[in-house]
Motif scaffolding. Structure first.
Motif, PDB file in Angstrom:
ATOM      1  N   ARG A  63     -10.374  10.143  -0.190  1.00  0.00           N
ATOM      2  CA  ARG A  63      -9.693   9.521   0.945  1.00  0.00           C
ATOM      3  C   ARG A  63      -8.657   8.512   0.446  1.00  0.00           C
ATOM      4  N   VAL A  64      -7.699   8.210   1.313  1.00  0.00           N
ATOM      5  CA  VAL A  64      -6.631   7.272   0.952  1.00  0.00           C
ATOM      6  C   VAL A  64      -7.112   5.851   1.235  1.00  0.00           C
ATOM      7  N   ARG A  65      -7.229   5.059   0.160  1.00  0.00           N
ATOM      8  CA  ARG A  65      -7.635   3.668   0.312  1.00  0.00           C
ATOM      9  C   ARG A  65      -6.435   2.768   0.569  1.00  0.00           C
ATOM     10  N   SER A  66      -5.307   3.044  -0.119  1.00  0.00           N
ATOM     11  CA  SER A  66      -4.097   2.251   0.081  1.00  0.00           C
ATOM     12  C   SER A  66      -2.905   3.059  -0.388  1.00  0.00           C
ATOM     13  N   CYS A  67      -1.725   2.635   0.056  1.00  0.00           N
ATOM     14  CA  CYS A  67      -0.490   3.305  -0.343  1.00  0.00           C
ATOM     15  C   CYS A  67       0.639   2.277  -0.321  1.00  0.00           C
ATOM     16  N   GLN A  68       1.529   2.371  -1.300  1.00  0.00           N
ATOM     17  CA  GLN A  68       2.706   1.508  -1.345  1.00  0.00           C
ATOM     18  C   GLN A  68       3.921   2.366  -1.680  1.00  0.00           C
ATOM     19  N   THR A  69       4.940   2.313  -0.810  1.00  0.00           N
ATOM     20  CA  THR A  69       6.199   3.018  -1.023  1.00  0.00           C
ATOM     21  C   THR A  69       7.323   2.016  -0.820  1.00  0.00           C
ATOM     22  N   GLY A  70       7.921   1.557  -1.898  1.00  0.00           N
ATOM     23  CA  GLY A  70       8.915   0.494  -1.781  1.00  0.00           C
ATOM     24  C   GLY A  70       8.272  -0.741  -1.185  1.00  0.00           C
ATOM     25  N   PRO A  71       8.865  -1.342  -0.152  1.00  0.00           N
ATOM     26  CA  PRO A  71       8.259  -2.522   0.470  1.00  0.00           C
ATOM     27  C   PRO A  71       7.179  -2.176   1.490  1.00  0.00           C
ATOM     28  N   LEU A  72       7.024  -0.895   1.813  1.00  0.00           N
ATOM     29  CA  LEU A  72       6.067  -0.488   2.841  1.00  0.00           C
ATOM     30  C   LEU A  72       4.656  -0.398   2.270  1.00  0.00           C
ATOM     31  N   ARG A  73       3.670  -0.602   3.151  1.00  0.00           N
ATOM     32  CA  ARG A  73       2.273  -0.578   2.740  1.00  0.00           C
ATOM     33  C   ARG A  73       1.465   0.348   3.655  1.00  0.00           C
ATOM     34  N   ASP A  74       0.380   0.880   3.086  1.00  0.00           N
ATOM     35  CA  ASP A  74      -0.646   1.632   3.816  1.00  0.00           C
ATOM     36  C   ASP A  74      -0.066   2.802   4.609  1.00  0.00           C
ATOM     37  N   GLU A 130       2.207   3.211   6.944  1.00  0.00           N
ATOM     38  CA  GLU A 130       3.664   3.295   7.029  1.00  0.00           C
ATOM     39  C   GLU A 130       4.232   3.844   5.721  1.00  0.00           C
ATOM     40  N   ALA A 131       3.665   3.383   4.601  1.00  0.00           N
ATOM     41  CA  ALA A 131       4.143   3.839   3.289  1.00  0.00           C
ATOM     42  C   ALA A 131       3.827   5.314   3.081  1.00  0.00           C
ATOM     43  N   PHE A 132       2.660   5.735   3.556  1.00  0.00           N
ATOM     44  CA  PHE A 132       2.258   7.134   3.411  1.00  0.00           C
ATOM     45  C   PHE A 132       3.183   8.046   4.218  1.00  0.00           C
ATOM     46  N   PHE A 133       3.430   7.677   5.469  1.00  0.00           N
ATOM     47  CA  PHE A 133       4.274   8.517   6.323  1.00  0.00           C
ATOM     48  C   PHE A 133       5.709   8.588   5.810  1.00  0.00           C
ATOM     49  N   GLN A 134       6.182   7.522   5.178  1.00  0.00           N
ATOM     50  CA  GLN A 134       7.553   7.508   4.666  1.00  0.00           C
ATOM     51  C   GLN A 134       7.779   8.635   3.661  1.00  0.00           C
ATOM     52  N   LEU A 135       6.741   8.989   2.899  1.00  0.00           N
ATOM     53  CA  LEU A 135       6.856  10.050   1.898  1.00  0.00           C
ATOM     54  C   LEU A 135       7.114  11.406   2.556  1.00  0.00           C
ATOM     55  N   GLY A 154       5.792  19.898  -1.552  1.00  0.00           N
ATOM     56  CA  GLY A 154       4.577  20.199  -2.298  1.00  0.00           C
ATOM     57  C   GLY A 154       3.533  19.116  -2.142  1.00  0.00           C
ATOM     58  N   LEU A 155       3.933  17.947  -1.603  1.00  0.00           N
ATOM     59  CA  LEU A 155       3.003  16.827  -1.485  1.00  0.00           C
ATOM     60  C   LEU A 155       1.796  17.130  -0.591  1.00  0.00           C
TER      61      LEU A 155
END
Length: 522
Positions: A388-399, A401-406, A352-353
């Motif tokens: 627009r996406v300004r920044s993203c954090q998923t665990g230790p990942l940033r920007d 890389e963090a977005f794609f991990q989701l 759904g994301l």
């Protein structure tokens, strides 16, 4: 759909659309489904989804597949529907269709008002209602204002006129303001010369109040001045003009110093002095109450000082109590503010994301989107600005890389979007959502293939002196660190947990090395 799984239903409808576009199903069969099968959708479920704005961008996918549920089909049914509850239901579905429904409603309104025929006033009212309810898209002109003005000629159905006046107040702009000022003069003239009136005295009074409310909502210098001038007129034929000043209570007249000064001077003139302070008659009490209400949202120091004086001197009078409330409310608004409210929240169904992000981008929202797992722990935080996406954090990942991990490792859970401002221009370094989503979906597909070749718990051994290069992987420190980690006995899952890049890049390298013979299974 009938089980409430809207995301999955929308995904299946997209599959149907692709089958139709690719001509995998005969045209007559497709048309039969588009025209008739919408009847299997439960009306109550449609109603609930239409009442949830956060579901609209998914619901549109389903509605637009079925011809009778498209904006054109819904408007056609609305025009001839006689049941009130059914009309309300159709309007809610049209609202969920967003900009497309607005464009169709505007076109229909323009056609009906230009045809020369006597249009159905009830259907006109519904079209104007949709123009008010659904916001304009960026860059649209004032064609909607012209259409509304042509539809709402004095003398037409009072309910149509009221809807048009409210709509013009929301649309704003110079043309809307000019039309409202013209309506104001027209309705005042009907009260001063009843023999020329198109409506009863009560109806004219209601239309006049709606006009003044719309002018106050416009908030321009000329509009506010017109409301003040009307409110201070003392002509019994116009009715309770002072009471209509209350429409200004939602404005801070600090931006309209001339209007604020006129109201302040009137309050000072009418406040009882000396012994007369004990002789406040009912009419004066009511007039002062309306004046105080008109000034209650104004932050000017002179206004606040006067309201404080009125509250102190006349605590037993209604206008004194209104002044005390205004001073108290202003003090509360000036105090420290709490956190921004949650604008949007709900279940994050599997896959759904993408649609959630597209919906937030569509309205050019600014704020923070937080994703939680089923235990309530934070999975990711995405900062958006202007859609627009300004920044993203998923665990230790940033920007990125963090977005794609989701996308590579989707999990069920919940989301909450906390909005701050809307419609902000995004910074130059912010990323557009759609390209990110497409890349995320591509990586998901490739990650699944690589994961099938290199399972989570497999142990790999070095079968060559060093790693075989992958042409488009240029981050050498990450490549060396991954080679050392995997050849020391770590599993692919361990390597992902320790990596500074997303799982796709890790698993793709491992699959490449295994295929090229640099690694072998233990």
């Amino acid at each position: 759909f009938n089980d409430g799984l809207l995301t999955r239903a929308a995904a299946m409808v997209e599959v149907l659309q692709r089958l139709a576009d690719d001509r995998k199903v005969p045209g007559p069969a497709v048309e039969a489904v588009r025209q008739g099968s919408y009847g299997y959708l439960e009306e109550e479920r449609l109603r609930k989804f239409a009442e949830s704005p956060e579901k609209h961008f998914l619901l549109r996918t389903i509605l637009n597949f079925f011809t009778p549920l498209s904006p054109e089909g819904l408007l056609h049914e609305l025009r001839y529907e006689e049941r009130h509850d059914r009309r309300r239901f159709l309007l809610s579905l049209l609202e969920s269709q967003g900009a497309e429904a607005r464009a169709v409603a505007l076109r229909r309104l323009q056609e009906m008002t230009a045809s020369g025929e006597t249009p159905d006033p009830f259907f006109l009212r519904n079209l104007v209602y949709l123009l008010r309810l659904i916001p304009r898209a960026a860059g649209e002109g004032e064609a909607d204002v012209e259409a509304v003005v042509r539809a709402a000629r004095p003398g037409r159905l009072p309910s149509l006129m009221k809807e048009a006046l409210t709509c013009l107040g929301k649309l704003k702009g110079e043309r809307a303001e000019a039309a409202l000022l013209s309506y104001l003069r027209s309705f005042e003239g009907m009260l001063l010369r009843p023999e020329s009136a198109s409506y009863s005295k009560e109806e004219v009074g209601q239309l006049l109040e709606r006009t003044l409310s719309a002018l106050a909502r416009c908030g321009s210098k000329n509009a506010v001045r017109a409301v003040v001038e009307h409110g201070l007129r003392e002509q019994p034929e116009l009715g309770t003009t002072r009471a209509r000043l209350a429409e200004l209570s939602g404005l801070d007249l600090a931006g309209h110093p001339e209007a604020a000064a006129r109201l302040l001077a009137t309050v000072r003139t009418e406040l009882p002095r000396g012994m007369r302070s004990f002789l406040v008659n009912k009419k004066r009490n009511e007039g002062l109450h309306h004046l105080v209400t008109a000034l209650s949202g104004t932050t000017l120091p002179d206004v606040q000082a006067l309201l404080g004086e009125v509250a102190t001197r006349f605590p037993a009078e209604e206008f004194g109590r209104a002044a005390a409330r205004a001073v108290g409310d202003m003090a509360q608004r000036s105090g420290p503010r709490g956190p921004a409210p949650v604008s949007l929240s709900g279940d994050l169904e599997l896959f759904g994301l993408p649609m959630l992000l597209q919906g937030v981008a569509e309205i050019r929202a600014t704020g923070t989107l937080t994703l939680f797992d089923q235990g309530g722990r934070v999975l990711s935080v995405i900062a958006l600005e202007g859609g627009r996406v300004r920044s993203c954090q998923t665990g230790p990942l940033r920007d990125r890389e963090a977005f794609f991990q989701l996308f590579e490792k989707p999990l069920p859970g919940r989301f909450a979007f906390v909005g701050s401002r809307e419609g902000e221009e995004p910074p130059p370094d912010a990323h557009e959502v759609t390209p990110l989503i497409l890349e995320g979906l591509r990586r998901y597909d490739e990650f699944r293939r690589a994961r099938a070749l290199v399972p989570d718990g497999v142990v790999l051994l070095a079968a060559a002196p060093g790693p075989v290069p992958l042409p488009d992987e240029t981050e050498e420190p990450m490549v060396r660190a991954l080679w050392e980690r995997i050849t020391s006995g770590a599993t692919p899952l361990d390597c992902e947990a320790d990596s500074t890049v997303d799982s796709f890049r890790v698993r793709r390298l491992l699959a490449h090395w295994l295929e090229q013979g640099a690694l072998a299974q233990k």
